[in-house]
Design a protein around this motif. Structure first.
Motif, PDB file in Angstrom:
ATOM      1  N   TYR A 368       0.835  -1.210   0.000  1.00  0.00           N
ATOM      2  CA  TYR A 368       0.000   0.000   0.000  1.00  0.00           C
ATOM      3  C   TYR A 368       0.867   1.256   0.000  1.00  0.00           C
ATOM      4  CZ  TYR A 368      -3.347   3.490   1.699  1.00  0.00           C
ATOM      5  OH  TYR A 368      -4.124   4.620   1.843  1.00  0.00           O
ATOM      6  N   CYS A 369       1.916   1.261   0.813  1.00  0.00           N
ATOM      7  CA  CYS A 369       2.786   2.439   0.882  1.00  0.00           C
ATOM      8  C   CYS A 369       3.483   2.702  -0.445  1.00  0.00           C
ATOM      9  CB  CYS A 369       3.818   2.273   1.991  1.00  0.00           C
ATOM     10  SG  CYS A 369       3.154   2.541   3.657  1.00  0.00           S
ATOM     11  N   THR A 370       3.942   1.661  -1.105  1.00  0.00           N
ATOM     12  CA  THR A 370       4.624   1.892  -2.384  1.00  0.00           C
ATOM     13  C   THR A 370       3.643   2.301  -3.470  1.00  0.00           C
ATOM     14  OG1 THR A 370       4.633  -0.522  -2.642  1.00  0.00           O
ATOM     15  CG2 THR A 370       6.689   0.515  -1.994  1.00  0.00           C
ATOM     16  N   LEU A 371       2.387   1.853  -3.364  1.00  0.00           N
ATOM     17  CA  LEU A 371       1.360   2.350  -4.285  1.00  0.00           C
ATOM     18  C   LEU A 371       1.137   3.844  -4.057  1.00  0.00           C
ATOM     19  CD1 LEU A 371      -0.805   1.903  -6.432  1.00  0.00           C
ATOM     20  CD2 LEU A 371      -2.372   1.199  -4.605  1.00  0.00           C
ATOM     21  N   LEU A 372       1.163   4.271  -2.791  1.00  0.00           N
ATOM     22  CA  LEU A 372       1.055   5.699  -2.483  1.00  0.00           C
ATOM     23  C   LEU A 372       2.211   6.488  -3.091  1.00  0.00           C
ATOM     24  CD1 LEU A 372      -0.053   5.735   1.276  1.00  0.00           C
ATOM     25  CD2 LEU A 372      -1.456   6.319  -0.700  1.00  0.00           C
ATOM     26  N   LEU A 373       3.420   5.908  -3.066  1.00  0.00           N
ATOM     27  CA  LEU A 373       4.571   6.584  -3.669  1.00  0.00           C
ATOM     28  C   LEU A 373       4.360   6.767  -5.171  1.00  0.00           C
ATOM     29  CD1 LEU A 373       7.562   4.829  -1.861  1.00  0.00           C
ATOM     30  CD2 LEU A 373       6.748   7.161  -1.489  1.00  0.00           C
ATOM     31  N   ASP A 374       3.845   5.736  -5.823  1.00  0.00           N
ATOM     32  CA  ASP A 374       3.547   5.854  -7.254  1.00  0.00           C
ATOM     33  C   ASP A 374       2.531   6.964  -7.507  1.00  0.00           C
ATOM     34  OD1 ASP A 374       5.168   3.854  -8.510  1.00  0.00           O
ATOM     35  OD2 ASP A 374       3.886   2.313  -7.639  1.00  0.00           O
ATOM     36  N   LYS A 375       1.509   7.032  -6.666  1.00  0.00           N
ATOM     37  CA  LYS A 375       0.476   8.056  -6.835  1.00  0.00           C
ATOM     38  C   LYS A 375       1.013   9.446  -6.515  1.00  0.00           C
ATOM     39  CE  LYS A 375      -3.676   6.884  -5.269  1.00  0.00           C
ATOM     40  NZ  LYS A 375      -4.723   6.297  -4.395  1.00  0.00           N
ATOM     41  N   GLU A 376       1.881   9.538  -5.507  1.00  0.00           N
ATOM     42  CA  GLU A 376       2.465  10.837  -5.158  1.00  0.00           C
ATOM     43  C   GLU A 376       3.276  11.404  -6.319  1.00  0.00           C
ATOM     44  OE1 GLU A 376       5.440  12.833  -1.768  1.00  0.00           O
ATOM     45  OE2 GLU A 376       5.355  10.653  -2.016  1.00  0.00           O
ATOM     46  N   LEU A 377       3.935  10.534  -7.045  1.00  0.00           N
ATOM     47  CA  LEU A 377       4.779  10.993  -8.154  1.00  0.00           C
ATOM     48  C   LEU A 377       4.002  11.243  -9.449  1.00  0.00           C
ATOM     49  CD1 LEU A 377       7.953   8.745  -7.758  1.00  0.00           C
ATOM     50  CD2 LEU A 377       7.834  11.222  -7.489  1.00  0.00           C
ATOM     51  N   TYR A 378       3.018  10.416  -9.741  1.00  0.00           N
ATOM     52  CA  TYR A 378       2.489  10.386 -11.100  1.00  0.00           C
ATOM     53  C   TYR A 378       0.997  10.665 -11.240  1.00  0.00           C
ATOM     54  CZ  TYR A 378       6.996   8.155 -11.923  1.00  0.00           C
ATOM     55  OH  TYR A 378       8.345   7.888 -11.978  1.00  0.00           O
ATOM     56  N   HIS A 379       0.261  10.813 -10.155  1.00  0.00           N
ATOM     57  CA  HIS A 379      -1.171  11.042 -10.306  1.00  0.00           C
ATOM     58  C   HIS A 379      -1.416  12.436 -10.886  1.00  0.00           C
ATOM     59  CE1 HIS A 379      -5.474  11.092  -9.551  1.00  0.00           C
ATOM     60  NE2 HIS A 379      -5.397   9.792  -9.296  1.00  0.00           N
ATOM     61  N   PRO A 380      -2.300  12.574 -11.869  1.00  0.00           N
ATOM     62  CA  PRO A 380      -2.528  13.890 -12.485  1.00  0.00           C
ATOM     63  C   PRO A 380      -3.220  14.895 -11.573  1.00  0.00           C
ATOM     64  CG  PRO A 380      -4.023  12.227 -13.392  1.00  0.00           C
ATOM     65  CD  PRO A 380      -3.048  11.502 -12.554  1.00  0.00           C
ATOM     66  N   ARG A 385      -1.956  13.651  -5.247  1.00  0.00           N
ATOM     67  CA  ARG A 385      -0.506  13.582  -5.041  1.00  0.00           C
ATOM     68  C   ARG A 385      -0.148  14.046  -3.624  1.00  0.00           C
ATOM     69  NH1 ARG A 385      -0.336  16.158 -10.102  1.00  0.00           N
ATOM     70  NH2 ARG A 385       0.492  18.064  -9.161  1.00  0.00           N
ATOM     71  N   LYS A 386      -0.733  15.158  -3.207  1.00  0.00           N
ATOM     72  CA  LYS A 386      -0.436  15.717  -1.890  1.00  0.00           C
ATOM     73  C   LYS A 386      -0.909  14.788  -0.774  1.00  0.00           C
ATOM     74  CE  LYS A 386      -1.111  19.974   0.840  1.00  0.00           C
ATOM     75  NZ  LYS A 386      -1.830  19.396   2.005  1.00  0.00           N
ATOM     76  N   ASP A 387      -2.136  14.302  -0.878  1.00  0.00           N
ATOM     77  CA  ASP A 387      -2.663  13.404   0.153  1.00  0.00           C
ATOM     78  C   ASP A 387      -1.856  12.111   0.225  1.00  0.00           C
ATOM     79  OD1 ASP A 387      -4.624  15.200   0.839  1.00  0.00           O
ATOM     80  OD2 ASP A 387      -6.238  14.194  -0.267  1.00  0.00           O
ATOM     81  N   SER A 388      -1.462  11.570  -0.917  1.00  0.00           N
ATOM     82  CA  SER A 388      -0.666  10.336  -0.951  1.00  0.00           C
ATOM     83  C   SER A 388       0.671  10.546  -0.263  1.00  0.00           C
ATOM     84  CB  SER A 388      -0.453   9.882  -2.394  1.00  0.00           C
ATOM     85  OG  SER A 388      -1.672   9.573  -3.029  1.00  0.00           O
ATOM     86  N   GLY A 389       1.309  11.693  -0.536  1.00  0.00           N
ATOM     87  CA  GLY A 389       2.585  12.001   0.107  1.00  0.00           C
ATOM     88  C   GLY A 389       2.452  12.136   1.606  1.00  0.00           C
ATOM     89  N   GLU A 390       1.374  12.784   2.066  1.00  0.00           N
ATOM     90  CA  GLU A 390       1.170  12.972   3.500  1.00  0.00           C
ATOM     91  C   GLU A 390       0.923  11.640   4.208  1.00  0.00           C
ATOM     92  OE1 GLU A 390      -1.900  15.787   4.240  1.00  0.00           O
ATOM     93  OE2 GLU A 390      -0.795  17.482   3.389  1.00  0.00           O
ATOM     94  N   ILE A 391       0.131  10.777   3.599  1.00  0.00           N
ATOM     95  CA  ILE A 391      -0.182   9.504   4.248  1.00  0.00           C
ATOM     96  C   ILE A 391       1.033   8.584   4.277  1.00  0.00           C
ATOM     97  CG2 ILE A 391      -1.599   7.421   4.120  1.00  0.00           C
ATOM     98  CD1 ILE A 391      -3.870   9.156   3.053  1.00  0.00           C
ATOM     99  N   VAL A 392       1.819   8.562   3.189  1.00  0.00           N
ATOM    100  CA  VAL A 392       3.008   7.709   3.211  1.00  0.00           C
ATOM    101  C   VAL A 392       4.033   8.243   4.213  1.00  0.00           C
ATOM    102  CG1 VAL A 392       4.466   8.736   1.384  1.00  0.00           C
ATOM    103  CG2 VAL A 392       4.484   6.286   1.731  1.00  0.00           C
TER     104      VAL A 392
END
Length: 598
Positions: A368-380, A385-392
């Motif tokens: 789950y955490c690495t999926l968040l990293l993918d979303k933090e980097l590449y989600h449009p 992106r911001k929420d994914s970075g905060e949660i990870v």
């Protein structure tokens, strides 16, 4: 001899059935075309590499260790390590999730996560050599100049060169503001570094033609403390402008640490004597740049313990099914044998299920955490992106501390299953205990992670990020709250989620009055938070499995998943009640003890 079978079925369950990663990746432009078959095929081949290439070197590497030639300062890893690394590079494994611009394959981080879990199960000491390179790659990718990226990243991505992180010094560990290594500016824009570093994993070896050290040091006019730290890249061999290797640089291994575990990895004492380096990022801002590498390493260390928990469980389970000892308390089970297999005994099952629950819960959280990293980097969507970075960021100290603490519990439990044989070297179990023990210490001890979680990640923003994760829990509770078959999983999770807000607020208020209250409660608090997160994922896994069972799927995998979830909530999750009580007991019993500690 120990054995290892890559847990591909469970990985596929988490990836495709629980988290539905391909649906998530479809919304990320670089990964929109990745399908389940591709992910499964890569991981199947990765599992073969782990089993066939690095796992056979685990015990021999532990026995042989690394050798330092004190005349040349060169280090030779155990037999077979160099050849295995050549196969690793030839197979393209180093480039798995790296940027295609620099020769990477551009696969999602979730794929790399699962691959490295298997590699850690197979041989943690060996896996640390390429593992540290990923952190160096991330730091340079995020903060390096275009020239630095062009010069260094293709070599790191291909695996032709490896990287390290040089932080710790003999007089300072986590308190990096005390470091003394100096960096003197030169007329050509480079710097000459002088100082000493210790505990540098994979700090010296002959597996690659060059090693890129990322070194923290101080400029002559740097302010005191952590605000005066700069980051430099210091290669073992100087690199010419065309990328070819030049003269030997003034950085070398002065000694190897004699460690309790991970003997196959060269934990080096590094000496810098006018070593030539170039600055990464801005002057006096090195700690921020290095944190990219440190956070990657913290997730990686949690993954190390996840790998060891899995392989320990597999071997303990096989032994418990084979070893006969005494009769079952409820009557003879193996009538054709003079005694029953020890797996019939309740406490043996408790030890096995503890390891299984911590491995499978940890796997879900790590993926789950690495999926968040993918979303933090590449989600449009910028908000995603911001929420994914905060949660990870919130979950990183939990991954590092909770998974490594659980690894300590699990590997010791699995060694206990073996009885006296667990204490004997050739069974491989005592090595897993020794190797795991470092994971609770390095990359910031688990106490440091606990202070980071409670003090910075939660109280630092008044629980805002915790509330974001709480919304995920709330949505699951709302979805399944009236489902009787989910009650044994949802009810305890809902109760703890409700208690968590009051618990956190209470500790925050006490900490505002006396900061020692935060220090006294932090370790217990992180473990409560860890169970809250694990409880969420175990409830989701039980939900998925129950739906398959209800649909008539006869695969016993799903029943086994429900039974493990039931064990987790009945036997492990309840420790949160004790932890909250000890956290609330305050700091006085710890700090008002001068006479006791005189």
């Amino acid at each position: 001899m120990p054995q290892y079978n890559p847990p591909l079925r469970d990985m596929q369950f988490v990836l495709h059935e629980v988290l539905k990663v391909t649906d998530e990746l479809r919304g990320l432009p670089p990964h929109a075309d990745i399908d389940a078959d591709t992910i499964n095929a890569v991981l199947e081949e990765g599992g073969k590499f782990a089993v066939e290439v690095t796992f056979p070197l685990n015990i021999s590497g532990d026995e042989e260790g690394c050798t330092l030639d004190k005349t040349t300062h060169e280090v030779t890893p155990p037999k077979g390590f160099k050849q295995a690394y050549a196969q690793f590079v030839e197979g393209g494994w180093a480039a798995l999730s790296c940027d295609p611009e620099y020769g990477g394959q551009g696969l999602p981080f979730v794929v790399n996560q699962c691959f490295y879990e298997m590699m850690n199960s197979a041989n943690q000491a060996w896996t640390m050599y390429p593992g540290l390179s990923h952190g160096a790659y991330e730091a340079l990718h995020a903060h390096g100049t275009d020239a630095q990226k062009k010069l260094y990243l293709p070599k790191l991505v291909s695996g032709e060169w490896t990287g390290t992180m040089c932080l710790t010094e003999p007089h300072c560990g986590t308190d990096l503001g005390m470091l003394r290594t100096k960096a003197e500016p030169q007329a050509d824009g480079t710097f000459k570094l002088t100082g000493n570093k210790i505990f540098i994993s994979a700090g010296e070896h002959d597996m690659t033609s060059n090693i890129l050290h990322l070194v923290l040091a101080r400029l002559p006019d740097a302010p005191q403390g952590s605000k005066g730290i700069s980051l430099f890249i210091v290669p073992k061999f100087n690199v010419n402008e065309d990328g070819s290797i030049g003269s030997r640089n003034g950085i070398y291994c002065g000694g190897l640490e004699h460690k309790m575990g991970i003997h196959g990895n060269a934990t080096a004492q590094i000496v810098l004597e006018d070593a030539v380096g170039t600055m990464v990022g801005a002057p006096n801002k090195g700690l921020a740049a290095m944190f990219v590498m440190m956070n990657a390493a913290r997730l990686g260390v949690g993954n190390q313990s996840l790998g060891l928990t899995e392989v320990a469980y597999q071997n303990a389970l096989a032994y418990a099914k084979d070893r006969i000892q005494m009769r079952s308390l409820s009557g003879v089970k193996a009538k054709d044998k003079p005694a029953d297999p020890i797996i019939v005994h309740p406490d043996v099952r408790k030890m096995l299920l503890t390891a299984k629950a911590y491995a499978e819960g940890g796997r879900a959280l790590a993926i789950y955490c690495t999926l968040l990293l993918d979303k933090e980097l590449y989600h449009p969507d910028e908000k995603v992106r911001k929420d994914s970075g905060e949660i990870v960021a919130l979950l990183t100290p939990i991954v590092k501390a909770f998974l490594t603490d659980n690894g300590h519990i699990a590997t010791n439990a699995c060694m206990q299953v073996f009885g006296g044989h667990g204490y004997v070297k050739e069974w491989g179990m005592e090595q897993l205990v020794r190797d795991n023990r470092i994971n609770m210490i390095y990359e910031g001890t688990n106490t440091i992670q606990s202070l980071d979680l409670l003090g910075r990640k939660i109280l630092g923003n008044n629980g805002a990020t915790l509330k974001k994760f709480g919304k995920l829990i709330g949505a699951l509770i709302a979805e399944e709250g009236v489902n009787e078959k989910m009650a044994e999983f949802i009810n305890p999770l809902a109760y703890l989620a409700d208690q968590m807000t009051k618990f956190t607020t209470e500790l925050g208020f006490k900490g505002f009055q006396n900061p020692d209250e935060v220090g006294a409660a932090a370790v217990d608090y992180l473990r409560v938070a860890g169970h809250l997160v694990f409880g969420y994922f175990w409830a989701r896994m039980a939900q998925t499995a129950l739906r398959e069972i209800a649909a008539g799927n006869p695969d016993p995998f799903y029943l086994g998943k429900v039974q493990t979830a039931r064990f987790y909530f009945a036997k492990l999750f309840p420790e949160t009640a004790t932890l909250m009580r000890t956290a609330r007991s305050g700091s006085r019993a710890l700090m008002d003890t001068d006479a006791a500690l005189a």
